[in-house]
Design a protein around this motif. Structure first.
Motif, mmCIF file in Angstrom:
data_model
loop_
_atom_site.group_PDB
_atom_site.id
_atom_site.type_symbol
_atom_site.label_atom_id
_atom_site.label_comp_id
_atom_site.label_asym_id
_atom_site.label_seq_id
_atom_site.Cartn_x
_atom_site.Cartn_y
_atom_site.Cartn_z
ATOM 1 N N ASN A 255 0.859 -1.181 0.000
ATOM 2 C CA ASN A 255 0.000 0.000 0.000
ATOM 3 C C ASN A 255 0.896 1.232 0.000
ATOM 4 N N ILE A 256 1.007 1.872 -1.162
ATOM 5 C CA ILE A 256 1.954 2.972 -1.315
ATOM 6 C C ILE A 256 1.606 4.140 -0.401
ATOM 7 N N ALA A 257 0.313 4.419 -0.228
ATOM 8 C CA ALA A 257 -0.098 5.546 0.626
ATOM 9 C C ALA A 257 0.249 5.272 2.086
ATOM 10 N N LYS A 258 0.022 4.053 2.531
ATOM 11 C CA LYS A 258 0.306 3.712 3.914
ATOM 12 C C LYS A 258 1.807 3.675 4.167
ATOM 13 N N PHE A 259 2.586 3.215 3.176
ATOM 14 C CA PHE A 259 4.024 3.093 3.372
ATOM 15 C C PHE A 259 4.673 4.452 3.580
ATOM 16 N N MET A 274 10.782 0.907 -9.640
ATOM 17 C CA MET A 274 9.425 1.078 -9.120
ATOM 18 C C MET A 274 8.854 -0.276 -8.718
ATOM 19 N N PHE A 275 9.685 -1.117 -8.090
ATOM 20 C CA PHE A 275 9.298 -2.494 -7.833
ATOM 21 C C PHE A 275 8.092 -2.616 -6.911
ATOM 22 N N PHE A 276 7.898 -1.633 -5.997
ATOM 23 C CA PHE A 276 6.764 -1.769 -5.088
ATOM 24 C C PHE A 276 5.441 -1.551 -5.824
ATOM 25 N N ALA A 277 5.530 -1.140 -7.119
ATOM 26 C CA ALA A 277 4.302 -0.989 -7.912
ATOM 27 C C ALA A 277 3.705 -2.336 -8.281
ATOM 28 N N ALA A 278 4.530 -3.397 -8.292
ATOM 29 C CA ALA A 278 4.034 -4.722 -8.657
ATOM 30 C C ALA A 278 3.013 -5.208 -7.637
ATOM 31 N N GLY A 279 1.827 -5.476 -8.104
ATOM 32 C CA GLY A 279 0.779 -5.967 -7.215
ATOM 33 C C GLY A 279 0.213 -4.924 -6.285
ATOM 34 N N ALA A 280 0.475 -3.647 -6.551
ATOM 35 C CA ALA A 280 0.023 -2.594 -5.638
ATOM 36 C C ALA A 280 -1.478 -2.339 -5.742
ATOM 37 N N GLY A 281 -2.086 -2.859 -6.795
ATOM 38 C CA GLY A 281 -3.522 -2.618 -6.959
ATOM 39 C C GLY A 281 -3.793 -1.215 -7.475
ATOM 40 N N GLU A 282 -4.943 -0.682 -7.162
ATOM 41 C CA GLU A 282 -5.307 0.651 -7.634
ATOM 42 C C GLU A 282 -4.486 1.709 -6.907
ATOM 43 N N VAL A 283 -3.828 2.558 -7.674
ATOM 44 C CA VAL A 283 -2.964 3.601 -7.123
ATOM 45 C C VAL A 283 -3.682 4.939 -7.213
ATOM 46 N N PRO A 284 -3.730 5.705 -6.131
ATOM 47 C CA PRO A 284 -4.417 7.003 -6.177
ATOM 48 C C PRO A 284 -3.674 7.996 -7.062
ATOM 49 N N MET A 285 -4.379 9.030 -7.522
ATOM 50 C CA MET A 285 -3.749 10.076 -8.324
ATOM 51 C C MET A 285 -2.634 10.747 -7.541
ATOM 52 N N ARG A 286 -2.852 10.935 -6.250
ATOM 53 C CA ARG A 286 -1.863 11.500 -5.359
ATOM 54 C C ARG A 286 -2.124 10.982 -3.962
ATOM 55 N N LEU A 287 -1.162 11.115 -3.099
ATOM 56 C CA LEU A 287 -1.346 10.700 -1.714
ATOM 57 C C LEU A 287 -2.345 11.617 -1.031
ATOM 58 N N SER A 311 1.915 4.985 -12.811
ATOM 59 C CA SER A 311 0.927 5.479 -11.843
ATOM 60 C C SER A 311 1.571 5.774 -10.494
ATOM 61 N N CYS A 312 2.425 4.864 -10.026
ATOM 62 C CA CYS A 312 3.089 5.064 -8.735
ATOM 63 C C CYS A 312 4.028 6.260 -8.776
ATOM 64 N N ALA A 313 4.789 6.372 -9.863
ATOM 65 C CA ALA A 313 5.720 7.490 -9.980
ATOM 66 C C ALA A 313 4.984 8.822 -10.002
ATOM 67 N N LEU A 314 3.910 8.911 -10.775
ATOM 68 C CA LEU A 314 3.150 10.159 -10.865
ATOM 69 C C LEU A 314 2.442 10.483 -9.558
ATOM 70 N N CYS A 315 1.986 9.456 -8.861
ATOM 71 C CA CYS A 315 1.354 9.662 -7.557
ATOM 72 C C CYS A 315 2.341 10.331 -6.597
ATOM 73 N N LEU A 316 3.584 9.842 -6.593
ATOM 74 C CA LEU A 316 4.591 10.415 -5.704
ATOM 75 C C LEU A 316 4.968 11.829 -6.136
ATOM 76 N N ILE A 317 5.177 12.028 -7.430
ATOM 77 C CA ILE A 317 5.590 13.345 -7.922
ATOM 78 C C ILE A 317 4.537 14.396 -7.596
ATOM 79 N N ARG A 318 3.274 14.041 -7.755
ATOM 80 C CA ARG A 318 2.189 14.972 -7.415
ATOM 81 C C ARG A 318 2.185 15.333 -5.927
ATOM 82 N N SER A 319 2.699 14.403 -5.109
ATOM 83 C CA SER A 319 2.629 14.578 -3.654
ATOM 84 C C SER A 319 3.872 15.248 -3.075
#
Length: 431
Positions: A255-259, A274-287, A311-319
């Motif tokens: 869970n990228i948001a929780k991590f 971006m290995f933690f993206a594997a199996g991460a499921g639905e990724v939010p637009m931003r945290l 998706s994971c990279a853009l989520c982090l960059i937005r945040s």
């Protein structure tokens, strides 16, 4: 001239003994800069120097010091001889000790060596042990070194120490390719209350989740399975580096948001991929929260054709609203189709990189998603000063095409310079 007069004349004209007259602390500094073998050899230079090496507080024992690297036939016996020589003749404190023996199937006499330094005030200890054969099991005496400030262990096995009280003064800990229980990693870290720098390179899959609690920790470099680590109580962590090994990729969900919710003081983030993206499921637009302290982001490997990674990279960059510099290394893929339309400028209508000044893009091929990323960053970064592009393509026709495309992109910053760096061009073109 009398015999007595000749002696007096000789004494007046004899040069001073420079080596003998050097202050003791200067001699120590000289010897500590020399390889161990050469430090021992200085005993023939002067009577005053004869036994100085025996009390040096800082020593390095490495196989290259007493045996040529290309001939290791007699290395085990020579190693034992050198260690025994050290144990017999060395006296006084050993505050810094480095041992590097990467080619032995066994480690003779190392137990005695560790016992000796553990009783003599060791503060900085580096043990890089053999990578062949069975892992060397560290003796329990190592965990009685109450004055340790820096500890590096590589290629060894650490047994659970039930009586371990902690290293009260330890500020730096590195565990690389060690065999150790998850429970003891937690105990070890939690009982080092002053720990500021931590490197964990886990050599095997762990059955349990590692919980990291270190209130003074400022730098954390982790290689392993991100899904096996839980980070808590790290209020001053400023630098984080995450890497993985390929056999961990499909090891569950993250869970990228929780991590990332624990990293309120984070300033530098390095993602080896971006290995933690594997199996991460639905990724939010931003945290659901912004990390205002993050100023530097480095992603060493990303597939822009992979929807999860993008998706994971853009989520982090937005945040990261205060991001100042960004470095991204693109991985080549036969599929040059954009992962998502989210690399277009329009989905970022609510985002502006108001503090981004430097961007570095490496290993680009001029693919559609790469060009979209360049276009996006140029259009949404009003303070951008420099975008450095280091492509892997070499064809002149492709270079001309990319440069022509770059000139068409809208730039939010009038000072933005795009430098296209090619190895064969000492003066890279700017557009």
């Amino acid at each position: 001239m009398t015999q007595k007069g000749k002696k007096q004349c000789f004494r007046r004209t004899s040069p001073p003994d420079i080596l003998r007259d050097l202050p003791g602390n200067v001699i120590d500094e000289i010897l500590m800069c020399l390889p161990f073998r050469d430090a021992v050899r200085t005993s023939i230079l002067s009577k005053k120097w004869r036994h100085i090496w025996c009390s040096l507080p800082q020593l390095t024992l490495c196989y290259t010091l007493w045996k040529p690297e290309e001939d290791l036939t007699d290395f085990p016996s020579n190693f034992v001889r050198i260690v025994n020589h050290f144990l017999i003749f060395h006296v006084g404190p050993v505050t810094k000790f480095t041992l590097c023996v990467p080619y032995l199937d066994i480690c003779p006499n190392i137990d005695n060596l560790i016992r000796h330094i553990s009783r003599n005030g060791i503060q900085h200890l580096v043990l890089r042990l053999p990578i062949r054969g069975k892992p060397y099991i560290l003796p329990s005496s190592l965990f009685t070194c109450s004055q340790l400030r820096h500890l590096t262990l590589q290629n060894c096995s650490i047994l659970y120490q039930r009586d371990f009280k902690g290293f009260d003064r330890l500020t730096s800990l590195e565990l690389r390719d060690v065999t150790i229980e998850s429970k003891f990693i937690e105990l070890l870290i939690s009982r080092c209350s002053l720990l500021e720098q931590l490197v964990l390179q886990i050599s095997g899959a762990l059955s349990n989740v590692i919980e990291i609690s270190a209130p003074m920790l400022r730098s954390f470099d982790y290689t392993g399975n991100i899904r096996s680590i839980c980070v808590k109580n790290i209020p001053v962590l400023a630098k984080l580096s995450l890497s993985h090994r390929e056999y961990y990729v499909a090891a569950g969900k993250c869970n990228i948001a929780k991590f990332f919710e624990s990293f309120s003081a984070l300033e530098q983030l390095h993602l080896n991929d971006m290995f933690f993206a594997a199996g991460a499921g639905e990724v939010p637009m931003r945290l659901s929260y912004d990390l205002y302290c993050v100023k530097h982001l480095c992603i060493s490997s990303i597939y822009l054709s992979d929807s999860n990674e993008v998706s994971c990279a853009l989520c982090l960059i937005r945040s990261f609203p205060n991001l100042q510099s960004m470095e991204i290394k693109v991985e080549c893929d036969d599929n040059d189709t954009p992962a998502l339309e989210s690399l277009e400028v329009e989905p970022f209508s609510d985002v502006t990189f108001n503090h981004l000044r430097e961007v570095k893009l490496m290993q680009t091929n001029g693919t559609i998603p790469e060009m979209q990323l360049m276009k996006l960053l140029l259009a949404k970064s009003p303070k951008l000063v420099r975008m450095l592009i280091e492509p892997c393509l070499v064809e002149d026709s492709a270079t001309v095409k990319v440069l022509a495309e770059l000139t068409k992109f809208q730039r939010a910053s009038p000072k933005a310079e795009v430098v296209y760096k090619l190895d064969k061009h000492p003066n890279p073109p700017s557009v």
